[in-house]
Write a protein that holds these residues in place. Structure first.
Motif, mmCIF file in Angstrom:
data_model
loop_
_atom_site.group_PDB
_atom_site.id
_atom_site.type_symbol
_atom_site.label_atom_id
_atom_site.label_comp_id
_atom_site.label_asym_id
_atom_site.label_seq_id
_atom_site.Cartn_x
_atom_site.Cartn_y
_atom_site.Cartn_z
ATOM 1 N N SER A 21 48.623 -9.258 53.533
ATOM 2 C CA SER A 21 47.785 -10.441 54.349
ATOM 3 C C SER A 21 47.906 -9.112 55.907
ATOM 4 C CB SER A 21 48.890 -11.121 55.422
ATOM 5 O OG SER A 21 49.314 -12.363 54.507
ATOM 6 N N SER A 30 35.636 -12.681 62.975
ATOM 7 C CA SER A 30 34.825 -13.619 61.955
ATOM 8 C C SER A 30 33.279 -12.598 61.880
ATOM 9 C CB SER A 30 34.103 -14.650 62.304
ATOM 10 O OG SER A 30 33.258 -15.003 63.347
ATOM 11 N N SER A 71 40.122 -12.209 50.042
ATOM 12 C CA SER A 71 39.703 -13.370 50.397
ATOM 13 C C SER A 71 40.151 -13.225 52.159
ATOM 14 C CB SER A 71 40.394 -14.710 50.012
ATOM 15 O OG SER A 71 42.069 -14.893 50.177
ATOM 16 N N ARG A 72 39.102 -14.346 52.709
ATOM 17 C CA ARG A 72 39.880 -14.387 53.950
ATOM 18 C C ARG A 72 40.248 -15.901 54.783
ATOM 19 N NH1 ARG A 72 35.294 -10.577 56.625
ATOM 20 N NH2 ARG A 72 36.522 -11.699 58.695
ATOM 21 N N ASP A 73 40.243 -15.793 55.846
ATOM 22 C CA ASP A 73 40.283 -17.296 56.743
ATOM 23 C C ASP A 73 40.348 -16.990 58.447
ATOM 24 O OD1 ASP A 73 41.281 -19.486 57.854
ATOM 25 O OD2 ASP A 73 43.516 -20.024 57.091
ATOM 26 N N ASN A 74 38.822 -17.004 58.612
ATOM 27 C CA ASN A 74 38.613 -16.599 59.875
ATOM 28 C C ASN A 74 38.844 -17.268 60.261
ATOM 29 O OD1 ASN A 74 36.704 -14.637 58.744
ATOM 30 N ND2 ASN A 74 34.921 -15.939 59.268
ATOM 31 N N LYS A 76 42.394 -18.941 61.508
ATOM 32 C CA LYS A 76 43.300 -17.194 61.821
ATOM 33 C C LYS A 76 43.227 -15.941 61.123
ATOM 34 C CE LYS A 76 45.830 -20.857 58.659
ATOM 35 N NZ LYS A 76 46.671 -21.239 57.257
#
Length: 122
Positions: A21, A30, A71-74, A76
């Motif tokens: 991570s 983002s 992958s990404r979680d904008n 978070k």
């Protein structure tokens, strides 16, 4: 300014999996393209994977294609690197990096994390 902190490294046996991570500071995460790189002892740092700001485009080094997933979680402010079917050649310090831009990039990153060690035993 973006500050990046990697986590999730460790020791794993060949054939195993790890998920790295990278947590980013700042409210404009983002808008940044993200990448993962690695550096093994005695070798130059090399590109591993990249993802566009939206997450819609990804790019991988041939050596990890089919085994690693970025992958990404904008929401978070976090980018991930899922690593499967690890082998001893994957042993390295893994770094995440950020740069502005709409695509996926192998070069030109402006911000780097401190790195996290991944060791794969045979």
């Amino acid at each position: 300014q973006v500050q990046l902190v990697e986590s999730g490294g460790g020791l794993v046996q060949a054939g195993g999996s790890l998920r790295l991570s990278c947590a980013a500071s700042g409210r404009t995460f983002s808008s940044y393209a993200m990448g993962w790189f690695r550096q093994a002892p005695g070798k130059e740092r090399e590109f591993v994977a990249a993802i566009s700001w939206s997450g819609g485009d990804t790019n991988y080094a041939d050596s990890v294609k089919g085994r690693f997933t970025i992958s990404r979680d904008n929401a978070k402010n976090t980018v991930y690197l899922q690593m499967n079917s690890l082998n001893p050649e994957d042993t390295a310090v893994y770094y995440c990096a950020a740069r502005r831009g709409a695509g996926t990039y192998l070069y030109g990153y402006d911000y780097w994390g401190q790195g996290t060690q991944v060791t794969v035993s045979s």
